[in-house]
Design a protein around this motif. Structure first.
Motif, mmCIF file in Angstrom:
data_model
loop_
_atom_site.group_PDB
_atom_site.id
_atom_site.type_symbol
_atom_site.label_atom_id
_atom_site.label_comp_id
_atom_site.label_asym_id
_atom_site.label_seq_id
_atom_site.Cartn_x
_atom_site.Cartn_y
_atom_site.Cartn_z
ATOM 1 N N TRP A 34 4.531 16.923 40.058
ATOM 2 C CA TRP A 34 3.272 17.199 39.330
ATOM 3 C C TRP A 34 2.276 16.135 39.038
ATOM 4 O O TRP A 34 1.155 16.511 38.953
ATOM 5 N N HIS A 37 1.608 23.873 34.859
ATOM 6 C CA HIS A 37 1.045 23.244 35.730
ATOM 7 C C HIS A 37 -0.161 23.745 36.523
ATOM 8 O O HIS A 37 0.162 24.876 37.197
ATOM 9 N N ASP A 38 -1.232 23.080 36.329
ATOM 10 C CA ASP A 38 -2.519 23.567 37.116
ATOM 11 C C ASP A 38 -3.463 22.593 36.973
ATOM 12 O O ASP A 38 -3.205 21.566 36.036
ATOM 13 N N PRO A 39 -4.349 22.264 37.938
ATOM 14 C CA PRO A 39 -5.232 21.053 38.146
ATOM 15 C C PRO A 39 -6.163 21.059 36.849
ATOM 16 O O PRO A 39 -6.583 19.831 36.569
ATOM 17 N N HIS A 70 -2.069 16.173 33.186
ATOM 18 C CA HIS A 70 -0.868 15.502 33.101
ATOM 19 C C HIS A 70 -0.799 14.166 33.158
ATOM 20 O O HIS A 70 -1.935 13.407 33.193
ATOM 21 N N GLN A 76 -1.624 22.104 41.834
ATOM 22 C CA GLN A 76 -1.195 20.989 41.186
ATOM 23 C C GLN A 76 -0.091 20.052 42.043
ATOM 24 O O GLN A 76 -0.086 18.837 41.850
ATOM 25 N N ARG A 96 -2.443 17.805 44.096
ATOM 26 C CA ARG A 96 -3.408 16.824 43.309
ATOM 27 C C ARG A 96 -2.751 15.458 43.261
ATOM 28 O O ARG A 96 -1.592 15.367 42.738
#
Length: 434
Positions: free
Chosen positions: A232, A329-331, A335, A421, A424
């Motif tokens: 991720w 976990h998501d854009p 992170h 994600q 990404r």
């Protein structure tokens, strides 16, 4: 892995040693942290070095927490696991000297910062909060645990696919609800976490000491353990965008075997390196044994073993579907590699790494079985999930004061975001809160 210029951590002044290990495990994480933390072989809290050797067996939460953190910086863990000022006063007699070097972690815990302000308010609120939901959590846990054994026995007695699936789901929920207990002082419920082939001692390190303290960073062991199957971190040096599409294909397989990999890795490490197995690693065997005994010995041994392995695989898959799409976990979620918030408060960092499941709040059962109330749980992990709803007004008030917000979405949105994600590769240049 060879350390290169791009390997920098957004929450520390150095790249964690454990990520250079050929086999990333709980033990390699601990070993690396002891090399990195400038704790001088003892225990570090802020800029003080403490010797808790004589306190290990006196610790109210159990000796594990003190014993396993020797040689590391436990500042954030100490703050998150103690809600009153009494422990801070008590440890003064164990201080032996000031640390020789600065902390490597750049997150802050100032008295007038977000987390400590919220913590003081929560400490006061807990004096008047209704404690009865804790009893409800215990009943939910026991009911699901009992259901796991009953469905397992039924699956063997009648060779029933429906009973097998229900046993797998119940096992998954048992493991998840048990997570409500292993963050706290030692208790019998924490042992039921082991029914899924995992071990609460391992998870107290990988989850409570690593993921909870340093979510979505290089220091988050739970982030590292899924690589290269799932990655991720938005960095092309770790995994190309083309390979991330492959993650969508390997993901279901990784989910179905995750429990088995956890046990297999621990056995392999114990045989080749240092033993990290415990007597309670045998607890999963109580499930096929219950099938054999519960059917009066009429079910063949091989059938009981087959049903046990199948229900464990179902539980593993369900656990990952729930857990990996629960909050982190998501854009839009921070992170490692993304631009940091200007305010480096540890509590705000937790907020930036989480989007909560807003579709669960109406049910204590769903919260317990689906990692709900995630932000409050990260901030105050020792509190029973049943107590967390009463703290939302204080959380909202403090978030407003520090110009932050609680983000929420439903499970489907989390699943979509998690897959985005995985693809990404470019870090977010906009800092959280901007």
């Amino acid at each position: 892995m060879v350390i290169e210029d791009w390997k920098q951590s957004g929450i520390a002044t150095k790249f964690p040693t454990y990520r250079n290990s050929p086999l990333v495990t709980v033990h390699s994480w601990q070993k690396g942290k002891r090399q990195d933390d400038e704790a001088e072989g003892l225990w570090r809290i802020y800029d003080g070095i403490y010797d808790f050797t004589e306190f290990i067996n006196k610790h109210p939460g159990g000796p594990f927490w003190i014993k396993e953190t020797q040689g590391t910086d436990i500042t954030e863990a100490f703050e998150a696991h103690h809600l009153t000022t009494a422990p801070e006063k008590m440890i003064a007699k164990y201080k032996v000297r000031d640390a020789a070097k600065p902390r490597i972690y750049t997150l802050t815990l100032h008295e007038d910062g977000f987390y400590k302000t919220l913590k003081k308010r929560v400490s006061e609120k807990l004096k008047t909060v209704d404690k009865s939901p804790k009893r409800k959590s215990d009943l939910i846990h026991f009911g699901i645990l009992l259901s796991t054994y009953l469905f397992a026995i039924a699956s063997a007695k009648y060779d029933s696919l429906l009973a097998l699936v229900l046993a797998g789901v119940a096992l998954c929920w048992t493991v998840i609800v048990s997570h409500n207990y292993f963050h706290r002082r030692d208790n019998w419920q924490m042992y039921t976490f082991n029914l899924g082939l995992m071990n609460f001692c391992s998870w107290r390190i990988s989850h409570a000491m690593s993921h909870h303290i340093y979510p979505n960073s290089y220091f988050d062991l739970e982030l590292s353990m899924f690589e290269p199957l799932l990655c991720w971190i938005p960095n092309t040096h770790i995994k190309s965008k083309a390979m991330r599409y492959v993650s969508w294909v390997t993901e279901p397989l990784a989910y179905a075997v995750a429990f088995f990999i956890q046990m297999g890795t621990r056995i392999f490490y114990s045989v080749r390196h240092t033993n990290i197995m415990y007597w309670h690693d045998l607890l999963p065997l109580t499930l096929p044994l219950a099938m054999l005994v519960g059917t009066g010995g009429t079910a063949p041994v091989l059938l009981c073993i087959r049903q046990w392995l199948a229900m464990t695989s179902i539980a593993s898959f369900a656990f990952c579907v729930i857990g990996l799409n629960a909050a982190h976990h998501d854009p839009e979620i921070y992170h490692e590699g993304d631009t940091n918030r200007e305010d480096r408060d540890w509590g705000l960092f937790q907020v930036d790494t989480i989007i909560d499941r807003g579709d669960l709040k109406w049910s204590q059962f769903l919260v317990l079985t689906h990692f709900g109330d995630h932000i409050l749980h990260h901030l105050f992990p020792t509190l029973d999930h049943g107590l967390l709803p009463a703290l939302y007004p204080i959380l909202y008030e403090t978030l407003d004061q520090f110009k932050a917000k609680l983000r929420e979405c439903n499970h489907i949105e989390h699943m979509i975001g998690q897959h985005k994600q995985l693809l990404r590769t470019e870090p977010n240049t906009r800092a959280p809160g901007k």
